[in-house]
Design a protein around this motif. Structure first.
Motif, PDB file in Angstrom:
ATOM      1  N   ALA A  92      38.101  70.879  17.434  1.00  0.00           N
ATOM      2  CA  ALA A  92      37.743  70.003  18.056  1.00  0.00           C
ATOM      3  C   ALA A  92      38.052  68.391  17.650  1.00  0.00           C
ATOM      4  CB  ALA A  92      36.289  69.941  18.399  1.00  0.00           C
ATOM      5  N   GLU A  93      37.632  68.246  16.349  1.00  0.00           N
ATOM      6  CA  GLU A  93      38.134  66.880  15.828  1.00  0.00           C
ATOM      7  C   GLU A  93      39.448  66.552  15.727  1.00  0.00           C
ATOM      8  OE1 GLU A  93      36.830  63.170  14.030  1.00  0.00           O
ATOM      9  OE2 GLU A  93      35.645  64.706  15.328  1.00  0.00           O
ATOM     10  N   ALA A  94      40.255  67.597  15.374  1.00  0.00           N
ATOM     11  CA  ALA A  94      41.726  67.406  15.597  1.00  0.00           C
ATOM     12  C   ALA A  94      42.281  66.957  17.036  1.00  0.00           C
ATOM     13  CB  ALA A  94      42.505  68.424  15.192  1.00  0.00           C
ATOM     14  N   PHE A  95      41.694  67.489  17.789  1.00  0.00           N
ATOM     15  CA  PHE A  95      42.037  67.024  19.260  1.00  0.00           C
ATOM     16  C   PHE A  95      41.579  65.760  19.715  1.00  0.00           C
ATOM     17  CE2 PHE A  95      43.513  71.309  19.852  1.00  0.00           C
ATOM     18  CZ  PHE A  95      44.070  71.513  20.916  1.00  0.00           C
ATOM     19  N   ALA A  96      40.380  65.374  19.140  1.00  0.00           N
ATOM     20  CA  ALA A  96      39.792  63.963  19.503  1.00  0.00           C
ATOM     21  C   ALA A  96      40.412  62.851  18.797  1.00  0.00           C
ATOM     22  CB  ALA A  96      38.190  64.224  19.182  1.00  0.00           C
ATOM     23  N   VAL A  97      40.917  63.153  17.380  1.00  0.00           N
ATOM     24  CA  VAL A  97      41.508  62.271  16.771  1.00  0.00           C
ATOM     25  C   VAL A  97      43.083  61.986  17.009  1.00  0.00           C
ATOM     26  CG1 VAL A  97      42.145  61.503  14.334  1.00  0.00           C
ATOM     27  CG2 VAL A  97      39.862  62.384  14.699  1.00  0.00           C
ATOM     28  N   GLY A  98      43.506  63.098  17.383  1.00  0.00           N
ATOM     29  CA  GLY A  98      44.834  63.133  17.805  1.00  0.00           C
ATOM     30  C   GLY A  98      44.990  62.235  19.165  1.00  0.00           C
ATOM     31  N   ALA A  99      44.312  62.573  19.950  1.00  0.00           N
ATOM     32  CA  ALA A  99      44.224  61.582  21.300  1.00  0.00           C
ATOM     33  C   ALA A  99      44.141  60.243  21.075  1.00  0.00           C
ATOM     34  CB  ALA A  99      43.213  62.124  22.283  1.00  0.00           C
ATOM     35  N   LYS A 100      43.197  60.027  20.050  1.00  0.00           N
ATOM     36  CA  LYS A 100      43.049  58.522  19.883  1.00  0.00           C
ATOM     37  C   LYS A 100      44.333  57.728  19.163  1.00  0.00           C
ATOM     38  CE  LYS A 100      38.153  58.666  19.251  1.00  0.00           C
ATOM     39  NZ  LYS A 100      36.984  58.610  18.098  1.00  0.00           N
ATOM     40  N   VAL A 101      44.845  58.440  18.154  1.00  0.00           N
ATOM     41  CA  VAL A 101      46.235  57.978  17.505  1.00  0.00           C
ATOM     42  C   VAL A 101      47.397  58.506  18.315  1.00  0.00           C
ATOM     43  CG1 VAL A 101      44.616  57.752  15.425  1.00  0.00           C
ATOM     44  CG2 VAL A 101      46.012  59.831  15.882  1.00  0.00           C
ATOM     45  N   ARG A 102      47.260  59.136  19.326  1.00  0.00           N
ATOM     46  CA  ARG A 102      48.642  59.590  20.022  1.00  0.00           C
ATOM     47  C   ARG A 102      49.433  60.204  18.712  1.00  0.00           C
ATOM     48  NH1 ARG A 102      50.793  54.630  23.569  1.00  0.00           N
ATOM     49  NH2 ARG A 102      48.640  54.266  24.839  1.00  0.00           N
TER      50      ARG A 102
END
Length: 265
Positions: A92-102
């Motif tokens: 879940a964190e990887a998806f959240a952080v990935g969305a923020k930093v593209r």
């Protein structure tokens, strides 16, 4: 008969008094337990680590995750023999952080898988630490906001710092493949062995997230040279890439973020 009646009356009175005493004792005990619980909650709230406690103890049950994240969690849990609840929090964190930093979250998870097999306490002989095997001594400043370098072994912190390092590497190299080469600190080779491992796992995880059949063949990637020879941002391990690169024709990489089509739904 008079004595018997008096004794019975005394017994009734005694039982009534005992019942009242028991009720009073029970109420006192309940009050004490409530006061103790309230004091513990206040102490936890006042603790400087209270804000980070949710991260350090985070778990996420796969059935409660969005469909893509739940599928990825279950697949990674089976493959790497990791408990799904803490792994679900990392996904879940990887998806959240990935969305923020593209940055494609399945690429982030692939780096984690290859670097540490999701062991948050992993450490290489050269000092790379944690889930994403970041060289703590090189990136000390990135841990300042998390309480110091010991936070390298906190899974969420290591994930966030590792993503920042990976993002900087990709930006500096100008491509995902070149960024992976800088990330692993390949010196004696072009880094193709490491790149192929990460990108193959990336495609597998991406296929799971999108509900597509598992790929049976993978493109062979080679690191594109950077426009200017940069200083490595910081290697994560050595010895892994010292073998000569495989003689294989290069192919165009699959774009990680634009074509992934991954969402948080």
């Amino acid at each position: 008969m008079a004595l018997l009646g008096a004794g019975f009356a005394a017994l009734v009175v005694g039982l009534a008094v005992q019942s009242e005493l028991r009720t009073d004792l029970e109420q006192q005990l309940l009050n004490w337990l409530q006061e103790r619980q309230d004091s513990v909650e206040v102490a936890d709230t006042a603790s400087p680590l209270a804000e980070d406690s949710d991260d350090r103890l985070a778990v996420a049950s796969p059935p409660l995750l969005p469909k893509q994240q739940a599928a990825v969690t279950q697949w990674l849990s089976r493959k790497y023999r990791v408990a799904p609840e803490p792994l679900g929090a990392l996904v879940a964190e990887a998806f959240a952080v990935g969305a923020k930093v593209r940055l494609d979250p399945t690429l982030i998870l692939a780096v984690m898988a290859i670097e540490s097999r999701f062991n948050p306490y992993a450490q290489s002989p050269v000092g790379a630490q944690g889930l994403m095997q970041v060289l703590t001594r090189v990136h000390t400043d990135k841990y300042d906001d998390y309480g110091g370098t010991m936070a390298a072994f906190d899974p969420m912190t290591n994930l966030r710092v590792g993503v920042k390092v990976l993002q900087d590497c990709i930006k500096q190299a100008g491509s995902v493949e070149g960024g992976l080469r800088l990330y692993v600190g390949a010196v004696t080779s072009d880094g193709s062995g490491y790149i192929n491992k990460v990108m193959a796992e990336h495609l597998r995880i991406q296929s799971v997230a999108l509900g597509k059949p598992m790929p049976t063949s993978f493109p062979i990637f080679t690191a594109a040279p950077a426009p200017v020879e940069p200083e490595p941002i910081g290697s994560t391990q050595t010895g892994l890439l010292d073998s000569p690169p495989e003689a294989s024709p290069s192919s165009q990489p699959v774009e990680s973020s634009a074509d992934a089509g991954l969402t948080n739904s």
